[in-house]
Design an enzyme around this catalytic site. Sequence first.
Site, PDB file in Angstrom:
ATOM      1  CB  THR A  93      -0.888  -0.002   1.265  1.00 14.11           C
ATOM      2  OG1 THR A  93      -1.645  -1.210   1.281  1.00 14.11           O
ATOM      3  CG2 THR A  93      -1.823   1.186   1.283  1.00 14.11           C
ATOM      4  CB  CYS A  94       3.686   2.240   2.159  1.00 12.95           C
ATOM      5  SG  CYS A  94       4.710   3.653   2.520  1.00 12.95           S
ATOM      6  CE1 TYR A 132      -2.573   8.954   7.003  1.00  8.98           C
ATOM      7  CE2 TYR A 132      -3.843   7.627   8.537  1.00  8.98           C
ATOM      8  CZ  TYR A 132      -2.883   7.723   7.536  1.00  8.98           C
ATOM      9  OH  TYR A 132      -2.247   6.598   7.083  1.00  8.98           O
ATOM     10  CD  GLU A 139      -2.323  12.437   4.902  1.00  9.18           C
ATOM     11  OE1 GLU A 139      -1.364  12.519   5.667  1.00  9.18           O
ATOM     12  OE2 GLU A 139      -2.557  11.399   4.243  1.00  9.18           O
ATOM     13  CB  THR A 191       5.084   2.632   6.287  1.00 12.49           C
ATOM     14  OG1 THR A 191       4.203   2.172   5.274  1.00 12.49           O
ATOM     15  CG2 THR A 191       6.502   2.249   5.943  1.00 12.49           C
TER      16      THR A 191
HETATM   17  P1  FAD Z   1       0.607  -3.408   2.989  1.00 12.67           P
HETATM   18  O1  FAD Z   1       1.684  -2.422   2.743  1.00 12.67           O
HETATM   19  O2  FAD Z   1      -0.781  -2.989   2.666  1.00 12.67           O
HETATM   20  O3  FAD Z   1       0.988  -4.704   2.173  1.00 12.67           O
HETATM   21  C1  FAD Z   1       0.153  -5.814   2.057  1.00 12.67           C
HETATM   22  C2  FAD Z   1       0.472  -6.528   0.774  1.00 12.67           C
HETATM   23  O4  FAD Z   1      -0.132  -7.809   0.784  1.00 12.67           O
HETATM   24  C3  FAD Z   1      -0.085  -5.823  -0.467  1.00 12.67           C
HETATM   25  O5  FAD Z   1       0.955  -5.631  -1.405  1.00 12.67           O
HETATM   26  C4  FAD Z   1      -1.158  -6.789  -0.986  1.00 12.67           C
HETATM   27  O6  FAD Z   1      -1.279  -6.743  -2.402  1.00 12.67           O
HETATM   28  C5  FAD Z   1      -0.628  -8.113  -0.504  1.00 12.67           C
HETATM   29  N1  FAD Z   1      -1.656  -9.154  -0.331  1.00 12.67           N
HETATM   30  C6  FAD Z   1      -2.836  -9.051   0.320  1.00 12.67           C
HETATM   31  N2  FAD Z   1      -3.470 -10.238   0.347  1.00 12.67           N
HETATM   32  C7  FAD Z   1      -2.660 -11.105  -0.320  1.00 12.67           C
HETATM   33  C8  FAD Z   1      -2.769 -12.498  -0.624  1.00 12.67           C
HETATM   34  N3  FAD Z   1      -3.814 -13.228  -0.227  1.00 12.67           N
HETATM   35  N4  FAD Z   1      -1.771 -13.075  -1.348  1.00 12.67           N
HETATM   36  C9  FAD Z   1      -0.695 -12.352  -1.749  1.00 12.67           C
HETATM   37  N5  FAD Z   1      -0.534 -11.032  -1.465  1.00 12.67           N
HETATM   38  C10 FAD Z   1      -1.518 -10.428  -0.764  1.00 12.67           C
HETATM   39  N6  FAD Z   1       1.610   5.234   6.577  1.00 12.67           N
HETATM   40  C11 FAD Z   1       2.597   6.071   6.998  1.00 12.67           C
HETATM   41  O7  FAD Z   1       3.409   5.678   7.830  1.00 12.67           O
HETATM   42  N7  FAD Z   1       2.697   7.340   6.503  1.00 12.67           N
HETATM   43  C12 FAD Z   1       1.846   7.831   5.564  1.00 12.67           C
HETATM   44  O8  FAD Z   1       1.973   8.971   5.151  1.00 12.67           O
HETATM   45  C13 FAD Z   1       0.811   6.972   5.106  1.00 12.67           C
HETATM   46  N8  FAD Z   1      -0.059   7.394   4.163  1.00 12.67           N
HETATM   47  C14 FAD Z   1      -1.019   6.553   3.706  1.00 12.67           C
HETATM   48  C15 FAD Z   1      -1.891   7.020   2.727  1.00 12.67           C
HETATM   49  C16 FAD Z   1      -2.881   6.213   2.243  1.00 12.67           C
HETATM   50  C17 FAD Z   1      -3.802   6.723   1.179  1.00 12.67           C
HETATM   51  C18 FAD Z   1      -3.012   4.880   2.749  1.00 12.67           C
HETATM   52  C19 FAD Z   1      -4.088   3.985   2.229  1.00 12.67           C
HETATM   53  C20 FAD Z   1      -2.160   4.401   3.722  1.00 12.67           C
HETATM   54  C21 FAD Z   1      -1.150   5.239   4.219  1.00 12.67           C
HETATM   55  N9  FAD Z   1      -0.263   4.816   5.206  1.00 12.67           N
HETATM   56  C22 FAD Z   1       0.720   5.660   5.650  1.00 12.67           C
HETATM   57  C23 FAD Z   1      -0.398   3.481   5.840  1.00 12.67           C
HETATM   58  C24 FAD Z   1       0.617   2.485   5.274  1.00 12.67           C
HETATM   59  O9  FAD Z   1       0.502   2.419   3.882  1.00 12.67           O
HETATM   60  C25 FAD Z   1       0.343   1.116   5.904  1.00 12.67           C
HETATM   61  O10 FAD Z   1       0.350   1.229   7.303  1.00 12.67           O
HETATM   62  C26 FAD Z   1       1.404   0.092   5.488  1.00 12.67           C
HETATM   63  O11 FAD Z   1       1.452  -0.053   4.099  1.00 12.67           O
HETATM   64  C27 FAD Z   1       1.082  -1.245   6.160  1.00 12.67           C
HETATM   65  O12 FAD Z   1       1.982  -2.227   5.741  1.00 12.67           O
HETATM   66  P2  FAD Z   1       1.562  -3.769   5.712  1.00 12.67           P
HETATM   67  O13 FAD Z   1       2.830  -4.506   5.439  1.00 12.67           O
HETATM   68  O14 FAD Z   1       0.779  -4.097   6.917  1.00 12.67           O
HETATM   69  O15 FAD Z   1       0.557  -3.901   4.483  1.00 12.67           O
END
Ligand code: FAD
Length: 458
Positions: free
Chosen positions: A47-48, A183, A187, A316
């Site tokens: 997502t990030c 937030y 934004e 993140t």
């Molecule tokens: P993710 O980064 O979401 O990764 C999960 C991955 O798993 C994805 O690539 C997905 O495709 C994959 N996946 C899901 N299910 C499956 C499956 N069954 N099989 C294979 N792959 C799969 N955080 C900050 O710190 N600063 C910011 O400024 C900020 N801005 C943001 C703005 C927006 C619009 C959004 C939506 C989020 C923002 N965040 C920000 C939050 C940040 O993006 C998340 O907290 C972070 O990405 C979480 O990481 P994660 O590893 O938990 O999941």
Amino acid sequence: MSETTAAQYDWDLFVIGAGSGGVRAARTAAATGARVAVAEDRYLGGTCVNVGCVPKKLYSYAAHFHDAFEDAGGFGWQLAEAPRFDWATLRDNKVGEIKRLNGIYGRLLEGAGVRLINGRARVIDAHTVEVAGERHSASKILVAVGGWPFVPEFPGSELALTSNEVFDLAHFPERFLVLGGGYIAVEFASIFNGLGSDTHLIYRGELFLRGFDQQVREFTRDQMAAKGVNLHFETNVERIERVEAGLAVTLTSGEVLEVDAVLAATGRRPHLEGLGLDALGIELTESGHLRVNERFESSLPSILALGDVTGGPELTPVALAEAMHLVAHHFSETPTAPLDYRNIATAVFCHPNIGTVGLSEEQARAQCGAIRVYATEFRPMKHTLSGSQERCLMKLIVDDASDVVVGAHMVGEEAGEVIQGIAIAVRAGLTKADFDATVGIHPTGAEEFVTLRTPTRR
Ligand code: FAD
């Protein structure tokens, strides 16, 4: 990893999701000698990188030029013609940058010896994952699948965009409506307003950014309104209809707004659909997130989870820190203390930005008893010549008995950059006397944080 484990399973760790947390855990575990595979069905970096922090910050930079062009006149800069914004240039340059980052993530995994498998993974049992028609056994499975935007159902809700689509619109929305008060909503309202859209933010509560310091929320509301964002509180969207010139959005107030795009920034839910965990009876929290212990183990201990899917602070750097701790707990011999979730600094990239660490004034009153609040609002030096009416808020919250600074908040230019430094002091438990003994950097706005001498209130 013992010989038996190595012989018994295809992998020591199978990670589902190559996002912030998944990639960090995969690389760090592989560096300890573990055999690691990661499955990703959408985009490297999660997502990030693809639809969160990175494109959002790039678009926020783009939106800040709006103010910069206006501010320049007072400093003697004359623009030959009025600046014109080209959405396609921003969008396509963003796409190029994200492709570059995707490549870096791929190479990092490859360099670490992690096998990347493209496809949607499903957990079959405590030690088996199926992806791309192949079954893999693993000593440990890490669920790092993140979250997914949630849009409440109402007539026409399918016409609303989510943050997954909004960065890549074919055409720039001259009239933009954001639904939500978190937030991300705030934004995007600032970003599209700065890029030149006539922007509305609709939120059912009395004020956005619930959980943030009340003074920060009110100050941000006034600054955003002064920059031209149309704020509608205690209002909701009743329905959205397609009309000839775009979308007609009927509000609960009876007002009908005609816009080109509606963004529903109405929360995110754990991305658990089709993952197969329900069949294994894995425990969830009341909010539907995966419940984990301090070692990031779910109720089925060979299945681990971290990041947004576990419902902690959805950031993140939190997912990255969790990944490092998880690997230390499960793949190193040295015992590790649990991750400390206190005093995690955050920024909101609305305009002006918010930076915040520690307790809000309201939380401090509830948790500390007697407190001192030092707050200042001022017109930054830059705006004495720019003519901009933008103001800055800085605020320290001090526990009266111990003199420890328990919270620091800022609304103003580059607030995240300033608060990142202050966060070290707050985490270290420094006192107001330490802040006072620090000689400031002049002339900066940030020096106010070390020159606040008289409590504003107690
Ligand atoms: P993710 O980064 O979401 O990764 C999960 C991955 O798993 C994805 O690539 C997905 O495709 C994959 N996946 C899901 N299910 C499956 C499956 N069954 N099989 C294979 N792959 C799969 N955080 C900050 O710190 N600063 C910011 O400024 C900020 N801005 C943001 C703005 C927006 C619009 C959004 C939506 C989020 C923002 N965040 C920000 C939050 C940040 O993006 C998340 O907290 C972070 O990405 C979480 O990481 P994660 O590893 O938990 O999941």
